[in-house]
Each structure stands twice: as C-alpha cells, then as structure tokens.
Write a protein that holds these residues in place. Structure first.
Motif, short mmCIF file in Angstrom:
data_model
loop_
_atom_site.label_atom_id
_atom_site.label_comp_id
_atom_site.label_asym_id
_atom_site.label_seq_id
_atom_site.Cartn_x
_atom_site.Cartn_y
_atom_site.Cartn_z
N LEU A 39 54.97 86.93 -64.03
CA LEU A 39 53.55 86.89 -63.98
C LEU A 39 53.02 87.99 -63.06
N VAL A 40 51.97 88.75 -63.31
CA VAL A 40 51.27 89.59 -62.48
C VAL A 40 49.92 89.13 -62.11
N ASP A 41 49.76 88.71 -60.80
CA ASP A 41 48.95 88.63 -59.90
C ASP A 41 47.96 87.38 -60.70
N ASN A 42 48.77 86.20 -60.96
CA ASN A 42 48.44 85.21 -61.66
C ASN A 42 47.53 84.18 -60.81
N ILE A 43 46.67 83.61 -61.31
CA ILE A 43 45.77 82.77 -60.63
C ILE A 43 45.60 81.41 -61.29
N ASP A 44 46.11 81.32 -62.52
CA ASP A 44 46.20 80.09 -63.30
C ASP A 44 46.65 78.89 -62.49
N PRO A 45 45.99 77.64 -62.17
CA PRO A 45 46.68 76.77 -61.32
C PRO A 45 47.29 75.86 -62.34
N ILE A 46 47.62 75.86 -63.49
CA ILE A 46 48.39 74.97 -64.33
C ILE A 46 49.63 75.72 -64.94
N THR A 47 49.94 76.82 -64.66
CA THR A 47 51.18 77.37 -64.81
C THR A 47 52.35 76.71 -64.43
#
Length: 326
Positions: free
Chosen positions: A25-33
């Motif tokens: 993942l690149v620069d991931n900001i998803d809180p439900i990963t």
C-alpha cells in the motif's frame, strides 16, 4: 492541516486486504484496511491517470484511487457457500466504503456469506478501468473459492456501484467473470439523457459537450468523436446489454429517489423479464437515495426507517433461495 476521518460505526475489520496490482500500500489513509495484506499479482494494463495520494472524507468516502486498488475480505464463522463481491457507489468519483461497504459486510456475515468489498479505481474518463478491477476480483476469488468453502459468487452494487455491478452482470468475458447472481441497490442503469445520473455518466465516459465540440477538430475528427460518444452511451446503458444469459437479479430502490430516477431500475427489470431472466424488485416509498446499509446501530438513524426490516428480510430470503435453488 490533519485530515479528520470518522471511524465506522462497527468494530468489524477485514480479515485480509488484497492488492489487485501492487505488492504494498502506498500512502494509505484508509482506517479499515486489514493487518494482513496480500498481493493478487495482476498486471495493470490500463491506468486512470490519477496522481497523488488517495483522499478520504469524514464518512469514509475514498477518492483518487489508482495503484492502490484493492478489496477487503471478510470471512464468516460458519460459511454457507455463498460469496458477494460488493461495489460501493459514489458517482464514479468516490467509493462509499462505510455506508455501502463495511456495513454491508457486517450484515452479510450474519447470513454466513463471505464478502469482498472492492475499493476500485475511479475511471476519470477511462471507462474500462472499474470493470477491469471487479473482473480481476472475480478471477482471484474464483481461484481461492475452494479454500474459502465458497461455491457461488455474486455481485452487489449501489448507485454508480450498481451501474458497475450491472456491467459485471452483462459484460462478463467468460464463466470465471460471470456472476452467479446480482443485487442492485438504487442503481444507475441507463445513460439516456434526462434519465441517467449525470455525475455517473460524465465521470465514466465524459460530458457530451467535450465529445461534441467542433473546436480544434477536423470534420473527420469531430464525426469520429460524436460516433464514439454515441456508441459509449449505448454500451453503458446496461438495460440494452441484458440477454437470456444474464444472471438472476434482485433490485431494491426508493420511489422518492430524486437523485437516480426509479426508471433506471425499471428499465433493467423490464429487460430481465423480457429475456426470461429471474428477477425480483422491491420499491419502498421513502428513503430517497444513498441509504445503503447505514442504520441506527451504526449511525444513529435510518433513512428507510421501518422498511429496513422488510428490505433485509426479502434480500436474506432471496439469497437463501438463490443458494439452494440453482
């Protein structure tokens, strides 16, 4: 300035996140990963042209998805053999990952259904991109179905995600990418002017004025562009793509939807019936557009109120019948 994002109203988190095209993942900001991240290993053959980081809005709506295209897997404690690949909506501009994503997974798991919530690439005028992502998700899930105790895989979509799901139902390339069934929730179906949802239409294939403008074009270029636009409008009016081999479909909407006219659902339903495809449609009187699976237990309110129980009971019964009566 730091971005404020509300967490979803459920503690449920995915068991696994599968990257469609990369290995990280690149620069991931998803809180439900999920903490477990796997690579599907597909090669990206077309790009949507987005650069920069993804963004996420307060309600969990994710935008600017490109190389991070992925899906979250949720496994029930007692799988019943069914799996649903979910396409959240968002006008092909964002992906509504809470309302039409994780809340859907929470309900499906209660039914014993395995779930994949797809955070697909937004088209940005590259119309083939979202369908490619869902079909690649089907390919991965078919390959792993036996180890997950899955014998039947369907597709579910909301609004623009419903349009995407309807393309999956009608534009499959082989038995692997053909869903076993479909569920469409207040879907965009047609690209006919005056009936379609303009944002969904324009984000997928572009605004008519861009294609029809004569400025800077030779006559041949202008004629070619006009014909191409007309062909794309016809192709992505998915009621025109229904055949006798289209999978059985469940449709639900609100009659007071002022965002996506009810005629969209009616056109697809009529096409299914005319081709003798098993179809069921429910229309609740209130709720408008975009109610998804946001209900009181998650958000403190429910746009369809007392009709929620009826919608869920009908869908649960239909899914069970679909599983047992093939």
């Amino acid at each position: 300035m730091a971005q404020t994002v509300n967490l979803p109203g459920t503690r449920l988190r995915p068991d696994e996140t599968v990257l469609l095209y990369g290995d990280r993942l690149v620069d991931n900001i998803d809180p439900i990963t999920a903490s477990k991240i796997t690579s599907a290993g597909f090669r990206m053959t077309c790009d949507n042209g987005f650069t920069g980081k993804e963004f996420i809005l307060q309600g969990g709506e994710i935008g600017n998805i490109n190389s991070n295209a992925r899906f979250d897997l949720y496994f029930p404690k007692k799988p019943n053999g069914q799996m649903v690949i979910v396409c959240p909506g968002g006008s092909y501009h964002i992906v509504s990952s809470y309302n039409e994503g994780i809340y859907v997974a929470d309900w499906m798991l209660e039914q014993g259904i395995t779930v994949a919530i797809v955070k697909y690439r937004l088209p940005n005028g590259h119309w083939e991109v979202p369908l490619t992502d869902i079909q690649n998700t089907f390919r991965y899930c078919r390959e792993h179905a036996a180890e997950w105790n899955v014998s039947q895989i369907g597709v579910m979509g909301f609004s623009a995600g419903g349009h995407l799901a309807s393309t999956v139902l009608t534009m499959y390339t082989d038995p692997v990418t053909r869903p076993d069934f479909g569920v469409l929730v207040y879907p965009v179906i047609t690209f006919k002017e005056g009936i379609t949802h303009n944002g969904t239409h324009d984000n997928l294939i572009g605004n008519k004025s861009i294609w029809s403008s004569r400025e800077g074009k030779s006559w041949e270029e202008w004629d070619k562009a006009t014909k191409r636009f007309n062909a794309l409008e016809k192709k992505y009016s998915t009621e025109l793509q229904v055949s006798s081999d289209t999978p059985k479909t469940f449709i639900v909407l609100s009659s007071d939807d002022t965002v996506v006219p009810a005629e969209n659902s009616l056109l697809f339903y009529k096409a299914l019936v005319s081709h003798k495809v098993p179809a069921e449609m429910h229309c609740v009187p209130d709720g408008g557009h975009g109610w998804g699976f946001s209900k009181e237990k998650y958000t403190g309110r429910d746009a369809i109120g007392s009709y929620r129980d009826e919608v869920e009971a009908s869908l649960s019964r239909w899914l069970k019948e679909t599983r047992t009566r093939r």
